[in-house]
Design a protein around this motif. Sequence first.
Motif, PDB file in Angstrom:
ATOM      1  N   ALA A  63       0.833  -1.205   0.000  1.00  0.00           N
ATOM      2  CA  ALA A  63       0.000   0.000   0.000  1.00  0.00           C
ATOM      3  C   ALA A  63       0.866   1.253   0.000  1.00  0.00           C
ATOM      4  O   ALA A  63       0.569   2.211  -0.717  1.00  0.00           O
ATOM      5  CB  ALA A  63      -0.953  -0.012   1.191  1.00  0.00           C
ATOM      6  N   VAL A 116      -6.304   1.822  -1.421  1.00  0.00           N
ATOM      7  CA  VAL A 116      -5.320   0.753  -1.247  1.00  0.00           C
ATOM      8  C   VAL A 116      -5.162   0.354   0.216  1.00  0.00           C
ATOM      9  O   VAL A 116      -4.788  -0.778   0.508  1.00  0.00           O
ATOM     10  CB  VAL A 116      -3.946   1.084  -1.876  1.00  0.00           C
ATOM     11  N   PRO A 130      -9.011  -2.068   1.453  1.00  0.00           N
ATOM     12  CA  PRO A 130      -9.525  -2.801   0.291  1.00  0.00           C
ATOM     13  C   PRO A 130     -10.940  -3.355   0.471  1.00  0.00           C
ATOM     14  O   PRO A 130     -11.604  -3.663  -0.508  1.00  0.00           O
ATOM     15  CB  PRO A 130      -8.503  -3.920   0.088  1.00  0.00           C
ATOM     16  N   SER A 146      -6.755   1.877  -8.402  1.00  0.00           N
ATOM     17  CA  SER A 146      -5.959   1.872  -7.175  1.00  0.00           C
ATOM     18  C   SER A 146      -5.832   0.455  -6.629  1.00  0.00           C
ATOM     19  O   SER A 146      -4.739   0.010  -6.257  1.00  0.00           O
ATOM     20  CB  SER A 146      -6.597   2.785  -6.123  1.00  0.00           C
ATOM     21  N   ARG A 147      -6.941  -0.254  -6.611  1.00  0.00           N
ATOM     22  CA  ARG A 147      -6.927  -1.640  -6.123  1.00  0.00           C
ATOM     23  C   ARG A 147      -6.089  -2.535  -7.045  1.00  0.00           C
ATOM     24  O   ARG A 147      -5.342  -3.386  -6.577  1.00  0.00           O
ATOM     25  CB  ARG A 147      -8.356  -2.167  -6.004  1.00  0.00           C
ATOM     26  N   LEU A 167      -2.435  -2.113  -6.454  1.00  0.00           N
ATOM     27  CA  LEU A 167      -2.020  -2.871  -5.270  1.00  0.00           C
ATOM     28  C   LEU A 167      -1.858  -4.344  -5.616  1.00  0.00           C
ATOM     29  O   LEU A 167      -0.883  -4.981  -5.201  1.00  0.00           O
ATOM     30  CB  LEU A 167      -3.026  -2.683  -4.138  1.00  0.00           C
TER      31      LEU A 167
END
Length: 154
Positions: A3, A26, A29, A67-68, A71
């Motif tokens: 993250a 991040v 989640p 963003s996820r 990660l």
Amino acid sequence: MGADHVSARLRERLSPALATFADAAVRYPSCATVEALAERIGVHRQTAASWCRKERFLRAEELLIWSRLLLVAVLLEQTDLPAGTIAQDLDFPSAVSLRNQLKRYTGLTALEIREAGLDAVLAVFDREVERARSAAPDVVPAGDDRARRVAESH
């Protein structure tokens, strides 16, 4: 670990407001919707959408997904965790859902991302942001008639 790395890379690319939103995506989640994430950071769900429109950026939902996925890319690159475990750890509905999102958004499979790393996914992200910015209309602040007239004349 992951993250912090993703947040740092996104801070290079985003305004402070959007970086706050992406950082929360991040770090939390389990907040898999804009509404849940906005509630987590204490803003109205429309605020994130407004930030994105103002900056001629991707939609808030897309920034959340990207963003996820960034990660996920870090975890694929830096660990030997299978995609199914990563999906479970990051609260994706299923491993298939994660794989489908990776392919849909990045054009890459989990294996390709594991080999190419975060930079490959960031390159796709940067292209998508540029595409969104070039397609977005200029935003004129509400109530600013002079600015609106100037924007309409172009």
